[in-house]
Scaffold this motif. Structure first.
Motif, short mmCIF file in Angstrom:
data_model
loop_
_atom_site.label_atom_id
_atom_site.label_comp_id
_atom_site.label_asym_id
_atom_site.label_seq_id
_atom_site.Cartn_x
_atom_site.Cartn_y
_atom_site.Cartn_z
N GLU A 1 0.85 -1.19 0.00
CA GLU A 1 0.00 0.00 0.00
C GLU A 1 0.89 1.24 0.00
O GLU A 1 1.33 1.70 1.04
CB GLU A 1 -0.92 -0.02 1.22
N THR A 2 1.14 1.76 -1.19
CA THR A 2 2.07 2.88 -1.34
C THR A 2 1.36 4.22 -1.49
O THR A 2 2.00 5.24 -1.65
CB THR A 2 2.97 2.65 -2.57
N GLY A 3 0.03 4.20 -1.45
CA GLY A 3 -0.73 5.44 -1.62
C GLY A 3 -0.62 6.36 -0.42
O GLY A 3 -0.30 5.93 0.69
N VAL B 1 -3.97 6.91 6.88
CA VAL B 1 -3.74 5.72 6.04
C VAL B 1 -2.81 4.71 6.72
O VAL B 1 -2.71 3.58 6.27
CB VAL B 1 -3.19 6.08 4.64
N ASP C 1 -10.06 0.81 1.87
CA ASP C 1 -8.97 1.27 2.71
C ASP C 1 -9.63 2.21 3.70
O ASP C 1 -10.43 3.07 3.32
CB ASP C 1 -7.87 1.98 1.93
N LYS D 1 -5.12 -1.96 -4.11
CA LYS D 1 -5.47 -3.32 -3.67
C LYS D 1 -6.47 -3.97 -4.63
O LYS D 1 -6.30 -5.13 -5.02
CB LYS D 1 -6.02 -3.29 -2.24
N GLU E 1 -6.27 6.07 -2.95
CA GLU E 1 -5.14 5.48 -3.68
C GLU E 1 -4.88 4.05 -3.23
O GLU E 1 -4.68 3.15 -4.05
CB GLU E 1 -3.87 6.33 -3.49
N ASN E 2 -4.88 3.82 -1.92
CA ASN E 2 -4.62 2.47 -1.40
C ASN E 2 -5.73 1.49 -1.75
O ASN E 2 -5.47 0.33 -2.08
CB ASN E 2 -4.39 2.50 0.11
#
Length: 196
Positions: free
Chosen positions: A39-41, A84, A70, A51, A46-47
């Motif tokens: 999970e790089t968001g 996050v 998320d 996924k 974004e995450n």
């Protein structure tokens, strides 16, 4: 409809199954085994998309809908931490207890016993290679101790607006009616009704 959840979080899987009793809901691991999704968001959206897309691309079946969420808790007093990073606030693979302890220690360091907080859930849906997202929120406050054994995550230290008990104490039907995930899922169902 076959709904594949892009999560291995048992609490979330059970919550989704309760929220979607008329659908065939399963965790992605039952179809494709365990995969590591980074999970790089920097946002919940974004995450959630990362996924959902990762699982959808692995399954490669246009007849399924992959749903990911998320979600997390944000405390405005702490610049919206953990946000996050809610699931890994106390470190990678942190337990709920460790994450709660870290948030409690932060409250103690600021010399407050309670402060405003809110939960956010972003649900991402991938169907026929198209991505759709919705959000839901739940507002309330966090307290500097854990009370109750129901739910998971930060539930034992979060009191929703209009209540005196934590989510860890409230009945699951009450929680279902107020939860950020329930609110996002209601919107997600509207999207699914249009696209399916």
């Amino acid at each position: 409809m076959k709904i594949v959840l892009a999560t291995s979080n048992k609490g979330k899987i059970e919550e989704f199954k309760k929220l979607m009793p008329n659908d065939d809901v399963c965790a992605f691991e039952t179809l494709i085994g365990k995969i590591d999704i980074e999970e790089t968001g920097t946002t919940f959206k974004e995450n959630a998309v990362i996924k959902a897309k990762a699982v959808y691309d692995k399954i490669a079946d246009e007849k399924v809908v992959v749903i990911s969420d998320d979600s997390g808790i944000s405390v405005p007093l702490f610049n919206n931490e953990p946000g996050v990073y809610s699931a890994r606030y106390a470190g990678k693979d942190a337990t709920d207890c460790a994450n709660n302890e870290k948030l409690i220690s932060k409250l103690n360091a600021h010399n407050v016993t309670t402060t405003k907080a809110f939960y956010t859930a972003c649900i991402a849906m991938v169907y026929k290679n198209e991505v759709y997202t919705v959000h839901g929120w739940m507002y309330g406050r966090v307290i500097d101790k854990c009370i109750g054994s129901k739910g998971f995550g930060y539930d034992p230290m979060f009191i929703p607006d209009g209540f005196e008990q934590t989510l860890g104490e409230l009945d699951s039907e009450v929680k279902k009616a107020l939860s950020h995930r329930s609110r996002a899922l209601k919107l997600a169902k509207k999207v699914l009704d249009v696209i399916l």
